[in-house]
Motif scaffolding. Structure first.
Motif, mmCIF file in Angstrom:
data_model
loop_
_atom_site.group_PDB
_atom_site.id
_atom_site.type_symbol
_atom_site.label_atom_id
_atom_site.label_comp_id
_atom_site.label_asym_id
_atom_site.label_seq_id
_atom_site.Cartn_x
_atom_site.Cartn_y
_atom_site.Cartn_z
ATOM 1 N N LEU A 28 0.834 -1.205 0.000
ATOM 2 C CA LEU A 28 0.000 0.000 0.000
ATOM 3 C C LEU A 28 0.872 1.260 0.000
ATOM 4 C CD1 LEU A 28 -2.927 -0.971 2.381
ATOM 5 C CD2 LEU A 28 -3.104 -0.348 -0.033
ATOM 6 N N GLY A 29 1.991 1.202 0.676
ATOM 7 C CA GLY A 29 2.908 2.334 0.678
ATOM 8 C C GLY A 29 3.435 2.633 -0.718
ATOM 9 N N ALA A 30 3.806 1.593 -1.438
ATOM 10 C CA ALA A 30 4.266 1.770 -2.819
ATOM 11 C C ALA A 30 3.135 2.304 -3.680
ATOM 12 C CB ALA A 30 4.798 0.451 -3.363
ATOM 13 N N MET A 31 1.937 1.791 -3.465
ATOM 14 C CA MET A 31 0.800 2.241 -4.260
ATOM 15 C C MET A 31 0.454 3.700 -3.971
ATOM 16 S SD MET A 31 -2.887 0.442 -4.879
ATOM 17 C CE MET A 31 -3.807 1.131 -3.529
ATOM 18 N N MET A 32 0.633 4.157 -2.738
ATOM 19 C CA MET A 32 0.316 5.548 -2.394
ATOM 20 C C MET A 32 1.164 6.517 -3.218
ATOM 21 S SD MET A 32 -2.198 5.542 -0.278
ATOM 22 C CE MET A 32 -2.750 4.122 -1.218
ATOM 23 N N ALA A 33 2.429 6.170 -3.441
ATOM 24 C CA ALA A 33 3.296 7.038 -4.254
ATOM 25 C C ALA A 33 2.769 7.124 -5.684
ATOM 26 C CB ALA A 33 4.725 6.520 -4.233
ATOM 27 N N VAL A 34 2.345 6.003 -6.230
ATOM 28 C CA VAL A 34 1.825 5.976 -7.607
ATOM 29 C C VAL A 34 0.496 6.715 -7.681
ATOM 30 C CG1 VAL A 34 1.020 4.469 -9.465
ATOM 31 C CG2 VAL A 34 3.048 3.832 -8.131
ATOM 32 N N VAL A 35 -0.396 6.454 -6.740
ATOM 33 C CA VAL A 35 -1.708 7.110 -6.727
ATOM 34 C C VAL A 35 -1.542 8.619 -6.560
ATOM 35 C CG1 VAL A 35 -3.856 7.361 -5.404
ATOM 36 C CG2 VAL A 35 -2.976 5.082 -5.954
ATOM 37 N N GLY A 36 -0.623 9.018 -5.707
ATOM 38 C CA GLY A 36 -0.374 10.446 -5.521
ATOM 39 C C GLY A 36 0.067 11.122 -6.806
ATOM 40 N N GLU A 37 0.951 10.473 -7.543
ATOM 41 C CA GLU A 37 1.412 11.047 -8.811
ATOM 42 C C GLU A 37 0.296 11.051 -9.855
ATOM 43 O OE1 GLU A 37 3.620 13.008 -11.568
ATOM 44 O OE2 GLU A 37 3.992 12.805 -9.415
ATOM 45 N N LEU A 38 -0.474 9.981 -9.929
ATOM 46 C CA LEU A 38 -1.618 9.962 -10.854
ATOM 47 C C LEU A 38 -2.605 11.080 -10.523
ATOM 48 C CD1 LEU A 38 -2.327 6.137 -11.184
ATOM 49 C CD2 LEU A 38 -1.523 7.675 -12.994
ATOM 50 N N ASP A 39 -2.801 11.309 -9.237
ATOM 51 C CA ASP A 39 -3.723 12.365 -8.833
ATOM 52 C C ASP A 39 -3.175 13.736 -9.225
ATOM 53 O OD1 ASP A 39 -6.155 13.232 -7.629
ATOM 54 O OD2 ASP A 39 -5.021 13.841 -5.859
ATOM 55 N N ARG A 40 -1.879 13.982 -9.004
ATOM 56 C CA ARG A 40 -1.288 15.262 -9.385
ATOM 57 C C ARG A 40 -1.408 15.510 -10.888
ATOM 58 N NH1 ARG A 40 0.982 14.046 -5.106
ATOM 59 N NH2 ARG A 40 2.510 12.546 -5.763
ATOM 60 N N ARG A 41 -1.338 14.438 -11.665
ATOM 61 C CA ARG A 41 -1.485 14.550 -13.120
ATOM 62 C C ARG A 41 -2.951 14.614 -13.554
ATOM 63 N NH1 ARG A 41 2.917 10.212 -15.554
ATOM 64 N NH2 ARG A 41 4.690 11.001 -14.331
ATOM 65 N N GLU A 42 -3.842 14.374 -12.599
ATOM 66 C CA GLU A 42 -5.277 14.263 -12.889
ATOM 67 C C GLU A 42 -5.522 13.234 -13.990
ATOM 68 O OE1 GLU A 42 -7.130 18.104 -13.434
ATOM 69 O OE2 GLU A 42 -6.674 18.676 -11.365
ATOM 70 N N ALA A 43 -4.747 12.166 -13.947
ATOM 71 C CA ALA A 43 -4.824 11.108 -14.955
ATOM 72 C C ALA A 43 -6.183 10.422 -14.961
ATOM 73 C CB ALA A 43 -3.715 10.088 -14.712
ATOM 74 N N TRP A 44 -6.867 10.438 -13.844
ATOM 75 C CA TRP A 44 -8.174 9.800 -13.719
ATOM 76 C C TRP A 44 -9.191 10.408 -14.680
ATOM 77 C CZ3 TRP A 44 -10.936 13.942 -11.927
ATOM 78 C CH2 TRP A 44 -10.242 14.891 -11.171
ATOM 79 N N ARG A 45 -8.982 11.662 -15.082
ATOM 80 C CA ARG A 45 -9.903 12.313 -16.019
ATOM 81 C C ARG A 45 -9.935 11.606 -17.379
ATOM 82 N NH1 ARG A 45 -11.742 17.258 -14.243
ATOM 83 N NH2 ARG A 45 -10.519 18.227 -12.595
ATOM 84 N N ALA A 46 -8.811 11.004 -17.763
ATOM 85 C CA ALA A 46 -8.710 10.351 -19.071
ATOM 86 C C ALA A 46 -9.707 9.201 -19.208
ATOM 87 C CB ALA A 46 -7.289 9.833 -19.296
ATOM 88 N N GLU A 47 -10.134 8.637 -18.078
ATOM 89 C CA GLU A 47 -11.086 7.529 -18.116
ATOM 90 C C GLU A 47 -12.471 7.962 -17.652
ATOM 91 O OE1 GLU A 47 -9.516 3.980 -16.327
ATOM 92 O OE2 GLU A 47 -7.769 4.005 -17.647
ATOM 93 N N GLY A 48 -12.691 9.282 -17.579
ATOM 94 C CA GLY A 48 -14.013 9.796 -17.258
ATOM 95 C C GLY A 48 -14.379 9.794 -15.789
ATOM 96 N N ALA A 49 -13.417 9.532 -14.918
ATOM 97 C CA ALA A 49 -13.706 9.549 -13.484
ATOM 98 C C ALA A 49 -13.791 10.988 -13.003
ATOM 99 C CB ALA A 49 -12.627 8.788 -12.719
ATOM 100 N N THR A 50 -14.502 11.192 -11.916
ATOM 101 C CA THR A 50 -14.675 12.539 -11.368
ATOM 102 C C THR A 50 -13.615 12.894 -10.332
ATOM 103 O OG1 THR A 50 -16.211 11.659 -9.725
ATOM 104 C CG2 THR A 50 -17.162 12.527 -11.776
ATOM 105 N N SER A 51 -12.852 11.910 -9.894
ATOM 106 C CA SER A 51 -11.796 12.140 -8.901
ATOM 107 C C SER A 51 -10.871 10.932 -8.886
ATOM 108 C CB SER A 51 -12.392 12.337 -7.508
ATOM 109 O OG SER A 51 -12.971 11.123 -7.056
ATOM 110 N N SER A 52 -9.764 11.103 -8.213
ATOM 111 C CA SER A 52 -8.832 9.990 -8.041
ATOM 112 C C SER A 52 -9.492 8.843 -7.270
ATOM 113 C CB SER A 52 -7.591 10.484 -7.290
ATOM 114 O OG SER A 52 -6.702 9.444 -7.029
ATOM 115 N N GLY A 53 -10.227 9.194 -6.213
ATOM 116 C CA GLY A 53 -10.909 8.165 -5.423
ATOM 117 C C GLY A 53 -11.938 7.407 -6.238
ATOM 118 N N ALA A 54 -12.696 8.129 -7.075
ATOM 119 C CA ALA A 54 -13.689 7.476 -7.933
ATOM 120 C C ALA A 54 -13.000 6.577 -8.954
ATOM 121 C CB ALA A 54 -14.541 8.525 -8.642
ATOM 122 N N TRP A 55 -11.864 7.037 -9.480
ATOM 123 C CA TRP A 55 -11.118 6.216 -10.441
ATOM 124 C C TRP A 55 -10.631 4.925 -9.794
ATOM 125 C CZ3 TRP A 55 -6.021 4.524 -10.676
ATOM 126 C CH2 TRP A 55 -5.648 3.927 -11.888
#
Length: 130
Positions: A28-55
């Motif tokens: 989970l610690g390793a995943m938090m670093a990846v999720v944090g970076e995806l969130d900063r990039r707002e990468a979740w928008r590319a798949e139509g999600a409304t937030s990182s948590g929703a993605w």
């Protein structure tokens, strides 16, 4: 440890459960670093999600609360390298880190890590509420 549960001693099962808990925390610690970076990039928008948590909920099939919690902690850990490292090495559980990030600031990150190592999740939660 290749487990044959019925033939394994209770003490060994307890040790294995603790070991696996540390592995889970580290993962989970390793995943938090990846999720944090995806969130900063707002990468979740590319798949139509409304937030990182929703993605996370959509992509990983986790409960909404879990996705939201992972996303929030990942965002907060960006500025808290000591707590992030504590989770990444499996020294702290995700639940301890989730409570600790509510207490910590970038300036108090190291001291809150030491406190989190000594406190229970309940104690950390109570401190954060106080």
């Amino acid at each position: 440890m290749d487990l044959v549960v019925e033939k394994t001693s209770t003490a060994d099962l307890m040790d294995e459960t603790e070991r696996l808990g540390r592995v889970l925390s580290a993962t989970l610690g390793a995943m938090m670093a990846v999720v944090g970076e995806l969130d900063r990039r707002e990468a979740w928008r590319a798949e139509g999600a409304t937030s990182s948590g929703a993605w996370l909920t959509q992509r990983l099939g986790v409960a909404e609360g879990t996705g939201r919690s992972w996303s929030q902690v990942a965002e907060q850990l960006w500025d808290m390298p000591h707590l992030a490292q504590g989770l990444r090495v499996g020294a702290l559980s995700f639940h301890k880190v989730r409570a600790a990030v509510e207490l910590a600031t970038p300036e108090t990150d190291a001291s809150v890590l030491r406190q989190a190592e000594e406190c229970t999740v309940r104690q950390l939660t109570d401190l954060a509420r106080a």
